[in-house]
Each structure stands twice: as C-alpha cells, then as structure tokens.
Design a protein around this motif. Sequence first.
Motif, PDB file in Angstrom:
ATOM      1  N   VAL A 259     143.947   1.582  -7.841  1.00  0.00           N
ATOM      2  CA  VAL A 259     143.973   0.182  -7.979  1.00  0.00           C
ATOM      3  C   VAL A 259     143.016  -0.711  -7.040  1.00  0.00           C
ATOM      4  N   GLY A 260     143.193  -0.366  -5.779  1.00  0.00           N
ATOM      5  CA  GLY A 260     142.517  -1.147  -4.660  1.00  0.00           C
ATOM      6  C   GLY A 260     143.389  -2.220  -4.276  1.00  0.00           C
ATOM      7  N   GLU A 261     142.617  -3.551  -4.107  1.00  0.00           N
ATOM      8  CA  GLU A 261     143.310  -4.775  -3.891  1.00  0.00           C
ATOM      9  C   GLU A 261     143.835  -5.266  -4.792  1.00  0.00           C
ATOM     10  N   GLY A 262     143.511  -5.119  -5.931  1.00  0.00           N
ATOM     11  CA  GLY A 262     144.269  -5.769  -7.145  1.00  0.00           C
ATOM     12  C   GLY A 262     143.617  -5.813  -8.346  1.00  0.00           C
ATOM     13  N   TYR A 263     144.310  -6.317  -9.383  1.00  0.00           N
ATOM     14  CA  TYR A 263     143.910  -6.228 -10.671  1.00  0.00           C
ATOM     15  C   TYR A 263     142.462  -7.186 -10.704  1.00  0.00           C
ATOM     16  N   GLY A 264     141.542  -6.480 -11.264  1.00  0.00           N
ATOM     17  CA  GLY A 264     140.149  -7.219 -11.684  1.00  0.00           C
ATOM     18  C   GLY A 264     139.182  -7.070 -10.391  1.00  0.00           C
ATOM     19  N   ILE A 265     139.756  -6.513  -9.330  1.00  0.00           N
ATOM     20  CA  ILE A 265     138.780  -6.173  -8.231  1.00  0.00           C
ATOM     21  C   ILE A 265     138.332  -4.688  -7.955  1.00  0.00           C
ATOM     22  N   PRO A 266     136.981  -4.487  -8.635  1.00  0.00           N
ATOM     23  CA  PRO A 266     136.657  -3.228  -8.289  1.00  0.00           C
ATOM     24  C   PRO A 266     136.566  -2.695  -6.914  1.00  0.00           C
ATOM     25  N   ARG A 267     136.789  -1.328  -6.939  1.00  0.00           N
ATOM     26  CA  ARG A 267     136.558  -0.801  -5.579  1.00  0.00           C
ATOM     27  C   ARG A 267     135.231  -0.048  -5.695  1.00  0.00           C
ATOM     28  N   ALA A 268     134.809   0.595  -4.479  1.00  0.00           N
ATOM     29  CA  ALA A 268     133.648   1.202  -4.394  1.00  0.00           C
ATOM     30  C   ALA A 268     133.739   2.363  -5.106  1.00  0.00           C
ATOM     31  N   ASP A 269     134.804   3.226  -5.596  1.00  0.00           N
ATOM     32  CA  ASP A 269     134.813   4.337  -6.321  1.00  0.00           C
ATOM     33  C   ASP A 269     134.772   3.826  -7.769  1.00  0.00           C
ATOM     34  N   THR A 270     135.382   2.582  -7.822  1.00  0.00           N
ATOM     35  CA  THR A 270     135.223   2.273  -9.388  1.00  0.00           C
ATOM     36  C   THR A 270     133.708   1.920  -9.822  1.00  0.00           C
ATOM     37  N   LEU A 271     132.660   1.496  -8.999  1.00  0.00           N
ATOM     38  CA  LEU A 271     131.552   1.048  -9.117  1.00  0.00           C
ATOM     39  C   LEU A 271     130.471   2.288  -9.295  1.00  0.00           C
ATOM     40  N   ASP A 272     131.108   3.303  -8.281  1.00  0.00           N
ATOM     41  CA  ASP A 272     130.437   4.752  -8.210  1.00  0.00           C
ATOM     42  C   ASP A 272     130.688   5.361  -9.696  1.00  0.00           C
ATOM     43  N   ALA A 273     132.090   5.250 -10.300  1.00  0.00           N
ATOM     44  CA  ALA A 273     132.256   5.927 -11.393  1.00  0.00           C
ATOM     45  C   ALA A 273     131.539   5.218 -12.623  1.00  0.00           C
ATOM     46  N   ILE A 274     131.589   3.883 -12.590  1.00  0.00           N
ATOM     47  CA  ILE A 274     130.614   3.152 -13.626  1.00  0.00           C
ATOM     48  C   ILE A 274     129.193   3.573 -13.514  1.00  0.00           C
ATOM     49  N   ARG A 275     128.818   3.753 -12.359  1.00  0.00           N
ATOM     50  CA  ARG A 275     127.250   4.364 -12.313  1.00  0.00           C
ATOM     51  C   ARG A 275     127.200   5.870 -12.763  1.00  0.00           C
ATOM     52  N   MET A 276     127.947   6.417 -12.470  1.00  0.00           N
ATOM     53  CA  MET A 276     128.023   7.898 -12.890  1.00  0.00           C
ATOM     54  C   MET A 276     127.956   8.273 -14.308  1.00  0.00           C
ATOM     55  N   PHE A 277     128.885   7.520 -14.968  1.00  0.00           N
ATOM     56  CA  PHE A 277     128.643   7.682 -16.551  1.00  0.00           C
ATOM     57  C   PHE A 277     127.576   7.084 -16.831  1.00  0.00           C
ATOM     58  N   ALA A 278     127.139   5.946 -16.690  1.00  0.00           N
ATOM     59  CA  ALA A 278     125.907   5.196 -17.015  1.00  0.00           C
ATOM     60  C   ALA A 278     124.606   6.311 -16.994  1.00  0.00           C
ATOM     61  N   GLN A 279     124.839   6.975 -15.587  1.00  0.00           N
ATOM     62  CA  GLN A 279     123.599   7.386 -15.410  1.00  0.00           C
ATOM     63  C   GLN A 279     123.319   8.922 -15.637  1.00  0.00           C
ATOM     64  N   LEU A 280     124.508   9.621 -16.071  1.00  0.00           N
ATOM     65  CA  LEU A 280     124.710  11.094 -16.255  1.00  0.00           C
ATOM     66  C   LEU A 280     124.962  11.100 -17.975  1.00  0.00           C
ATOM     67  N   GLU A 281     125.747  10.116 -18.374  1.00  0.00           N
ATOM     68  CA  GLU A 281     125.936  10.211 -19.979  1.00  0.00           C
ATOM     69  C   GLU A 281     125.742   9.024 -20.936  1.00  0.00           C
TER      70      GLU A 281
END
Length: 331
Positions: A259-281
């Motif tokens: 979750v990190g800091e709280g609802y609606g606040i992305p963490r670095a690993d949230t953004l990394d996951a979004i980039r991985m899915f976008a760039q690999l799949e």
Amino acid sequence: MHLARFPRIHLAHLPTPLEHLPRLSAELGGPEIWIKRDDCTGLSTGGNKTRKLEWLMAEAQAMGADMVMTQGATQSNHARQTSAAAAKLGMACHILLEDRTGSNDPNYNGNGNVFLDDLHGATREKRGPGLDMNTEMETVADQYRAKGHKVYTIPGGGSNPTGALGYVNCAFELVSQFNDRSLPFDHIVTATGSAGTQAGLIVGLKAINANIPLLGFGVRAPKPKQEENVFNLAVKTAEKIGAAGCVKREDVVADTDYVGEGYGIPRADTLDAIRMFAQLEAILLDPVYSGKGAAGLIDYCRKGKFKKGERIVFLHTGGAAGLFGYTSAFA
Ligand SMILES: *Cc1c(COP(=O)(O)O)cnc(C)c1O
C-alpha cells in the motif's frame, strides 16, 4: 449455483479474455503468469465495477429509480463506470467524490475518471477526507428524494451482496476457462479495496469447490481490517446465493504490504510495475489498484513465494483511465 434468478442488465463484454503473459513471465523467471482481462469489460474504458453494476443497476430499475447515486475517491473508477451505466440506461447519476489524497494537481482533480464522469453527464460534489461517505451520500439522497427523485444509492465500490454477484459469476467464468483450456492454475491474485471483488470471487470459488487459493493485494486498509471486510461481505453474499457457510475465515487472505503511504498514493514499485506491464506486455495498469496488485505479484515471483512450475493468474481489475490523473507521478 443458480444466479439467473437475480435481476441483471447485461452491460459488460463477457467473457473477458484469459491471456498468457510470456514476456513478463520470462523477465521474472519464476511461474507462468496469466492475466484475466477485466480491464476489457467494455463500458467506458472498462474495469471491475461493470460486473457489479449489471446486478446493481437491475435492482435500481426494478425499484423504479430514475437516479443512481454513489461515492468514491476523486479518481474513482467505480464512479466513472456508474456514470456510464446510468447514461446508457437513461438514468440520472449524482456522485460524491472524497478528497483522500489532498492533491491539488489539476489532472488529478479534473482529468482521467473525473473528466469521464462529466462527459457521461453525471453531476458531482466534493467532500473532504475522513467522513463516513455512505452516510454523506444518504443525506444527499434524501435531499433529492425531497425534490421528487426516486434515488437508488450504491455503496462505495458497489460492494454489497448484490454487486458481489458479479464476481461470484466471474469465478465461474474463470474456472470454466481453466477447464475448457485444460489449464490448471495454482493461484489467483487481484487487487482488493472495497472488498466486493475478492468477496464475490471467494464465494464463487468455494461454492464450486474449485480448490484454488485466492490472494488479494490491499490498497488502503491494514490486513486484519481488509480481511474482516472481505470475510463479512463474503458471508452475506454466500447467504444470498444459498451457499451459506461455504467460506471460512481462513479462505480470505490479503497482503497489504504494497500500500505504501496510503490510498491513491503510488510507490516506486507501483510505478515500476505499471512500466513493466506497459513495456513487456502492452497492458495498462493503474496507479491506485492494479499497479499495487501487480507490484505484489512481481515481488512474490522475485522472492520465490510464487515458484517456477506454478501457474498464476492476475485478475486485471482495470483503472487505466486513472493514469491521466497521475501523469505527474511518472515525470
Ligand atoms: C475498485 C477497484 C478495485 C478493487 O475492487 P473492490 O471490489 O473495490 O475490492 C481494483 N482495481 C480497480 C481498478 C478498481 O477500480
């Protein structure tokens, strides 16, 4: 299990695809990863709330409502899908949006889902953080009732036993896809928030004795609270479909470490996951829910909690419209 006796309006493109993610699987070097594309339910950029709204909007129409009302965070995917469903059915829609993040970014406050709420013709009002939003909504609903509207209120996330029927049915759909394609799965994982998705899925899986563990990655509440919310809703949903007692407390498992800091606040690993899915799949996740769920999935693969030789399905709950409210997070 006989769900056809509950009123339903077909709004979603179903069944949603079940797809293999070969490049993500190779990158992580562990289990075989698949995705259930509930981001492709079709209504106004799709997402998981559309399955719930099929049953909720049918109940609204059955009681003669001319207006639906719901609530959520500013970038609520649920509010956007409710606005869209109301537009399609010729009903008015009013939404209450809670400022949970304190952001004054104009994209967060006006683009993405908020832009689509307006485009679908919904009216909206804001609330500060920390209020009981369902109580706020009932107060506003009474104001509209006094003006002569027949208002049907939908709880946050569409998470009540009626909405959860959408995910009971999704569990049946998913297991049929496994069976038809002779693909045994070891785990189902999804993001979990207002609880209706996880609760409906666990009821469906247990009611047909699928024997596949389900893991929810939390986006807000701490683990004990999240599991309690899911379990309580699962109990009521099981009663509604005539399968009382099919879900045990230990069937409900949530991991809230992403979750990190709280609802609606992305963490670095949230953004990394979004980039991985976008760039690999070429798959679009979102910064509030599916990005955090995918961050959990990726970490479990890297840590060997999900192992080589296992087959995992990630239920993609949608939310990509929210990306346009969060462009500054990626800068
Ligand atoms: C609402 C939502 C969830 C969480 O589903 P719940 O049924 O509220 O637990 C997950 N992902 C997205 C994109 C959502 O909009």
